[in-house]
Write a protein that holds these residues in place. Sequence first.
Motif, PDB file in Angstrom:
ATOM      1  N   VAL A  38       0.836  -1.207   0.000  1.00 19.67           N
ATOM      2  CA  VAL A  38       0.000   0.000   0.000  1.00 19.67           C
ATOM      3  C   VAL A  38       0.871   1.258   0.000  1.00 19.67           C
ATOM      4  CG1 VAL A  38      -1.705   1.337   1.306  1.00 19.67           C
ATOM      5  CG2 VAL A  38      -1.959  -1.132   1.096  1.00 19.67           C
ATOM      6  N   LEU A  39       1.964   1.238   0.808  1.00 23.66           N
ATOM      7  CA  LEU A  39       2.860   2.393   0.863  1.00 23.66           C
ATOM      8  C   LEU A  39       3.511   2.637  -0.497  1.00 23.66           C
ATOM      9  CD1 LEU A  39       4.221   4.602   2.516  1.00 23.66           C
ATOM     10  CD2 LEU A  39       5.993   2.947   3.146  1.00 23.66           C
ATOM     11  N   MET A  46       1.836   9.776  -5.240  1.00 23.00           N
ATOM     12  CA  MET A  46       2.416  11.073  -4.912  1.00 23.00           C
ATOM     13  C   MET A  46       3.470  11.489  -5.946  1.00 23.00           C
ATOM     14  SD  MET A  46       0.786  12.320  -2.496  1.00 23.00           S
ATOM     15  CE  MET A  46       1.835  13.755  -2.536  1.00 23.00           C
ATOM     16  N   SER A  47       4.236  10.488  -6.458  1.00 21.80           N
ATOM     17  CA  SER A  47       5.209  10.809  -7.507  1.00 21.80           C
ATOM     18  C   SER A  47       4.501  11.326  -8.754  1.00 21.80           C
ATOM     19  CB  SER A  47       6.036   9.564  -7.853  1.00 21.80           C
ATOM     20  OG  SER A  47       6.828   9.163  -6.764  1.00 21.80           O
ATOM     21  N   THR A  48       3.349  10.728  -9.072  1.00 27.99           N
ATOM     22  CA  THR A  48       2.584  11.180 -10.233  1.00 27.99           C
ATOM     23  C   THR A  48       2.053  12.589 -10.019  1.00 27.99           C
ATOM     24  OG1 THR A  48       1.926   8.887 -10.655  1.00 27.99           O
ATOM     25  CG2 THR A  48       0.682  10.609 -11.773  1.00 27.99           C
ATOM     26  N   VAL A  49       1.575  12.894  -8.802  1.00 25.25           N
ATOM     27  CA  VAL A  49       1.101  14.248  -8.496  1.00 25.25           C
ATOM     28  C   VAL A  49       2.238  15.252  -8.674  1.00 25.25           C
ATOM     29  CG1 VAL A  49       0.257  15.772  -6.668  1.00 25.25           C
ATOM     30  CG2 VAL A  49      -0.724  13.492  -6.937  1.00 25.25           C
ATOM     31  N   GLY A 222       7.373  21.260   7.026  1.00 30.89           N
ATOM     32  CA  GLY A 222       8.088  21.505   5.785  1.00 30.89           C
ATOM     33  C   GLY A 222       7.582  20.699   4.614  1.00 30.89           C
ATOM     34  N   LYS A 223       6.277  20.441   4.557  1.00 27.26           N
ATOM     35  CA  LYS A 223       5.718  19.598   3.495  1.00 27.26           C
ATOM     36  C   LYS A 223       5.344  20.433   2.273  1.00 27.26           C
ATOM     37  CE  LYS A 223       4.011  15.912   6.506  1.00 27.26           C
ATOM     38  NZ  LYS A 223       2.824  15.131   6.929  1.00 27.26           N
ATOM     39  N   ASN A 224       6.378  20.964   1.630  1.00 25.51           N
ATOM     40  CA  ASN A 224       6.200  21.698   0.377  1.00 25.51           C
ATOM     41  C   ASN A 224       6.145  20.679  -0.752  1.00 25.51           C
ATOM     42  OD1 ASN A 224       6.333  23.288  -1.922  1.00 25.51           O
ATOM     43  ND2 ASN A 224       7.875  24.672  -1.081  1.00 25.51           N
ATOM     44  N   LEU A 225       5.017  20.586  -1.434  1.00 29.16           N
ATOM     45  CA  LEU A 225       4.829  19.562  -2.457  1.00 29.16           C
ATOM     46  C   LEU A 225       5.895  19.647  -3.536  1.00 29.16           C
ATOM     47  CD1 LEU A 225       3.059  17.291  -3.607  1.00 29.16           C
ATOM     48  CD2 LEU A 225       1.747  19.029  -4.813  1.00 29.16           C
ATOM     49  N   MET A 226       6.333  20.847  -3.926  1.00 34.03           N
ATOM     50  CA  MET A 226       7.279  21.005  -5.018  1.00 34.03           C
ATOM     51  C   MET A 226       8.694  20.585  -4.637  1.00 34.03           C
ATOM     52  SD  MET A 226       5.028  21.740  -7.024  1.00 34.03           S
ATOM     53  CE  MET A 226       6.086  21.716  -8.462  1.00 34.03           C
ATOM     54  N   LEU A 227       8.930  20.303  -3.328  1.00 36.88           N
ATOM     55  CA  LEU A 227      10.222  19.783  -2.882  1.00 36.88           C
ATOM     56  C   LEU A 227      10.199  18.266  -2.781  1.00 36.88           C
ATOM     57  CD1 LEU A 227      11.191  22.377  -0.126  1.00 36.88           C
ATOM     58  CD2 LEU A 227      11.866  22.325  -2.531  1.00 36.88           C
ATOM     59  N   LYS A 228       9.071  17.635  -3.211  1.00 41.02           N
ATOM     60  CA  LYS A 228       8.900  16.185  -3.224  1.00 41.02           C
ATOM     61  C   LYS A 228       9.251  15.571  -1.864  1.00 41.02           C
ATOM     62  CE  LYS A 228       9.621  12.202  -6.237  1.00 41.02           C
ATOM     63  NZ  LYS A 228      10.406  11.647  -7.366  1.00 41.02           N
ATOM     64  N   PRO A 229       8.451  15.904  -0.817  1.00 48.01           N
ATOM     65  CA  PRO A 229       8.746  15.368   0.522  1.00 48.01           C
ATOM     66  C   PRO A 229       8.637  13.850   0.553  1.00 48.01           C
ATOM     67  CG  PRO A 229       6.583  16.392   0.454  1.00 48.01           C
ATOM     68  CD  PRO A 229       7.250  16.727  -0.844  1.00 48.01           C
ATOM     69  N   GLU A 230       9.422  13.238   1.412  1.00 46.33           N
ATOM     70  CA  GLU A 230       9.463  11.775   1.508  1.00 46.33           C
ATOM     71  C   GLU A 230       8.210  11.256   2.224  1.00 46.33           C
ATOM     72  OE1 GLU A 230      12.371   8.250   3.326  1.00 46.33           O
ATOM     73  OE2 GLU A 230      12.776  10.381   3.682  1.00 46.33           O
ATOM     74  N   ILE A 231       7.678  10.120   1.728  1.00 49.32           N
ATOM     75  CA  ILE A 231       6.517   9.463   2.340  1.00 49.32           C
ATOM     76  C   ILE A 231       7.018   8.267   3.148  1.00 49.32           C
ATOM     77  CG2 ILE A 231       4.378   8.219   1.877  1.00 49.32           C
ATOM     78  CD1 ILE A 231       4.080   9.820  -0.658  1.00 49.32           C
ATOM     79  N   ILE A 232       6.727   8.258   4.442  1.00 48.33           N
ATOM     80  CA  ILE A 232       7.260   7.178   5.283  1.00 48.33           C
ATOM     81  C   ILE A 232       6.151   6.373   5.955  1.00 48.33           C
ATOM     82  CG2 ILE A 232       9.433   8.370   5.726  1.00 48.33           C
ATOM     83  CD1 ILE A 232       8.310   9.320   8.387  1.00 48.33           C
ATOM     84  N   ASP A 233       4.899   6.799   5.841  1.00 44.12           N
ATOM     85  CA  ASP A 233       3.813   6.062   6.477  1.00 44.12           C
ATOM     86  C   ASP A 233       2.563   6.102   5.592  1.00 44.12           C
ATOM     87  OD1 ASP A 233       2.831   8.681   8.848  1.00 44.12           O
ATOM     88  OD2 ASP A 233       3.303   8.733   6.721  1.00 44.12           O
ATOM     89  N   LYS A 235      -1.271   6.869   4.887  1.00 44.16           N
ATOM     90  CA  LYS A 235      -2.309   7.790   5.337  1.00 44.16           C
ATOM     91  C   LYS A 235      -3.425   7.827   4.317  1.00 44.16           C
ATOM     92  CE  LYS A 235       0.484  11.052   8.062  1.00 44.16           C
ATOM     93  NZ  LYS A 235       0.870  12.473   8.213  1.00 44.16           N
ATOM     94  N   LYS A 236      -4.618   8.137   4.787  1.00 40.84           N
ATOM     95  CA  LYS A 236      -5.750   8.314   3.889  1.00 40.84           C
ATOM     96  C   LYS A 236      -5.675   9.674   3.201  1.00 40.84           C
ATOM     97  CE  LYS A 236      -9.840   7.441   2.101  1.00 40.84           C
ATOM     98  NZ  LYS A 236     -10.014   6.431   1.033  1.00 40.84           N
ATOM     99  N   ILE A 237      -5.399  10.717   3.979  1.00 34.84           N
ATOM    100  CA  ILE A 237      -5.320  12.082   3.454  1.00 34.84           C
ATOM    101  C   ILE A 237      -4.000  12.698   3.896  1.00 34.84           C
ATOM    102  CG2 ILE A 237      -6.350  14.385   3.456  1.00 34.84           C
ATOM    103  CD1 ILE A 237      -9.049  13.104   3.954  1.00 34.84           C
ATOM    104  N   ARG A 238      -3.338  13.367   2.991  1.00 41.57           N
ATOM    105  CA  ARG A 238      -2.076  14.057   3.301  1.00 41.57           C
ATOM    106  C   ARG A 238      -2.255  15.561   3.062  1.00 41.57           C
ATOM    107  NH1 ARG A 238       1.787  10.069   3.758  1.00 41.57           N
ATOM    108  NH2 ARG A 238       1.234   8.096   2.725  1.00 41.57           N
ATOM    109  N   HIS A 239      -1.647  16.336   3.939  1.00 46.68           N
ATOM    110  CA  HIS A 239      -1.729  17.800   3.852  1.00 46.68           C
ATOM    111  C   HIS A 239      -0.399  18.345   3.335  1.00 46.68           C
ATOM    112  CE1 HIS A 239      -5.437  17.440   6.069  1.00 46.68           C
ATOM    113  NE2 HIS A 239      -4.805  16.842   7.068  1.00 46.68           N
ATOM    114  N   TYR A 240      -0.460  19.119   2.263  1.00 47.78           N
ATOM    115  CA  TYR A 240       0.726  19.742   1.697  1.00 47.78           C
ATOM    116  C   TYR A 240       0.429  21.207   1.383  1.00 47.78           C
ATOM    117  CZ  TYR A 240       2.769  15.123   0.944  1.00 47.78           C
ATOM    118  OH  TYR A 240       3.287  13.880   1.120  1.00 47.78           O
ATOM    119  N   PHE A 241       1.494  21.919   1.069  1.00 45.73           N
ATOM    120  CA  PHE A 241       1.323  23.269   0.557  1.00 45.73           C
ATOM    121  C   PHE A 241       2.263  23.453  -0.634  1.00 45.73           C
ATOM    122  CE2 PHE A 241       5.204  25.557   1.715  1.00 45.73           C
ATOM    123  CZ  PHE A 241       5.741  24.745   2.710  1.00 45.73           C
ATOM    124  N   VAL A 242       1.892  24.391  -1.508  1.00 41.40           N
ATOM    125  CA  VAL A 242       2.744  24.788  -2.621  1.00 41.40           C
ATOM    126  C   VAL A 242       3.367  26.123  -2.250  1.00 41.40           C
ATOM    127  CG1 VAL A 242       2.824  25.414  -5.055  1.00 41.40           C
ATOM    128  CG2 VAL A 242       1.355  23.542  -4.302  1.00 41.40           C
TER     129      VAL A 242
END
Length: 522
Positions: A38-39, A46-49, A222-233, A235-242
Amino acid sequence: MSLRKFFFLYSVLLMLVLVGALLTYRALVSIPLLKSNVLAYQQREMSTVFLSFNSQFEFLQAINYDYSVWNDSYDFIKDLSPEFINNNFISDTFISLKIDAVSYVNLQGEVVWNMGFDWEQEKEIDIGIKPEFHKQVLKKLLEIKSSDNNYTVPQMSGFMLSNIGPTLYSATLLRHSDKSGPNVGFLLFARKLRPGVMAAVSKLAGVKISSSSQATDAVLQGKNLMLKPEIIDIKKIRHYFVGDINGQPVLNLDIEHSLYEELELLDNQTLSIIALLAIIPLSLLLLVNFSLLRPLIHSINTVGHMLEKEQLKRLKSTALITEINTLNQDFNQLIDTISEQRNVMENLSLHDGLTNIANRRAFEKHFITSWQSMLRNNEPLAVLMCDIDFFKPYNDNYGHLAGDSALIAVAQALHKRIARPHELVARYGGEEFVVILPLSQYAQCKQVIEAIQSLIQELNIRHDFSAVSNILTMSIGAAIIEHADEKLRNSNPDDFLRLADNALYQAKSEGRNRYVIKTYSV
């Protein structure tokens, strides 16, 4: 064959197993493997986004580069000619390029001219870019080295918050058409991030994306989407900012994954299996391992290697279990979608939107390849610089639509004649075209030039405002290398292009509707 039916068919052959073995197996092996699967799936989403958001900049960067590396733009920043604006930045320009704002900024970070125009609603707007922003962009552009990006002139892009909401921008330092000249400022193109873009990204990635007010958590982490933050767990919904140029939030996003599952040690399916395992022998574990886990682990390991190497490939669907094959097929469909989108974006970035032939960026890539081939194989090489004579009076008197039609006709005529392998015809900018002729000696080059001029005359496009003919004509300058030698290895390919440009200048100076061929030597 479904997983439940598979277990049912083989359960008659099985006898006894300990309940503790099942629970231990599920806790230590099955659940971790499923979580890993699933991860990995969420990581792909997320890579596609991330890739989809980045792809929104490619066309904006290409057109911004074309307008910035242009003699007319370079001259405008110095003389501020109203005629240049009237000829190049009318409402139709914003609509055809699908941009909402243009800003020319000098070397002091001051806006010398700007205009906002909503290309979708076709009305003027004020996007309200702060002066500090232009100075920050200028500072960063001046710090960029040419090798730091995909273009040969410093360029940057990103998001900003304006009066019209979250906005994409691309900025490029101004240069002459041959990329020469000292720094005089930069040109910025901006485009509003419209709901349709979000919908397209959401559809491509297979996730739900919505605007969010929960900015604090994403910013603190520091979850800036354009910096491609690492996914380690999981989740159903993730919060990011541009983020903007300073890393401050421009847009807060909620991204809801399509695949999410609460994995508990004792769920309904496990309790049902436990009842069966009371009479199932040890062969059940071997059977499950062979028929279920091996293909599942193989798929997970294969995907893990792909992500590590960043090379996505199709998975083979050879498992006996339908659900595993279905997951592999979904993954393959995602790969096909990504490949298709990449091909579309690359094609758009290398083709001229008006004439549908190669653009300047495609020419620059092809020229480097041809130059290297010439050096490697000691082959002849020729480049033609073509300019439609008195095209500005044609545009001024017949109108831009007629001018566009003439450009298209000329481009198709050139494309029809330049058809050998490794040859290329491209739109260099405005009414200029460029042709690459590998393996062409002087006589062949002359023959091609004369054939081109004949084709242009055969088009019989009336031009009563030309000083050389009553139909559309073309001046051509050519640079040719007939005999490549070792001396050329230390030469600058830009000098070769500059020689062709000088030949074109001579042809125009001598009266136009003619050609000049110059031989390149070191």
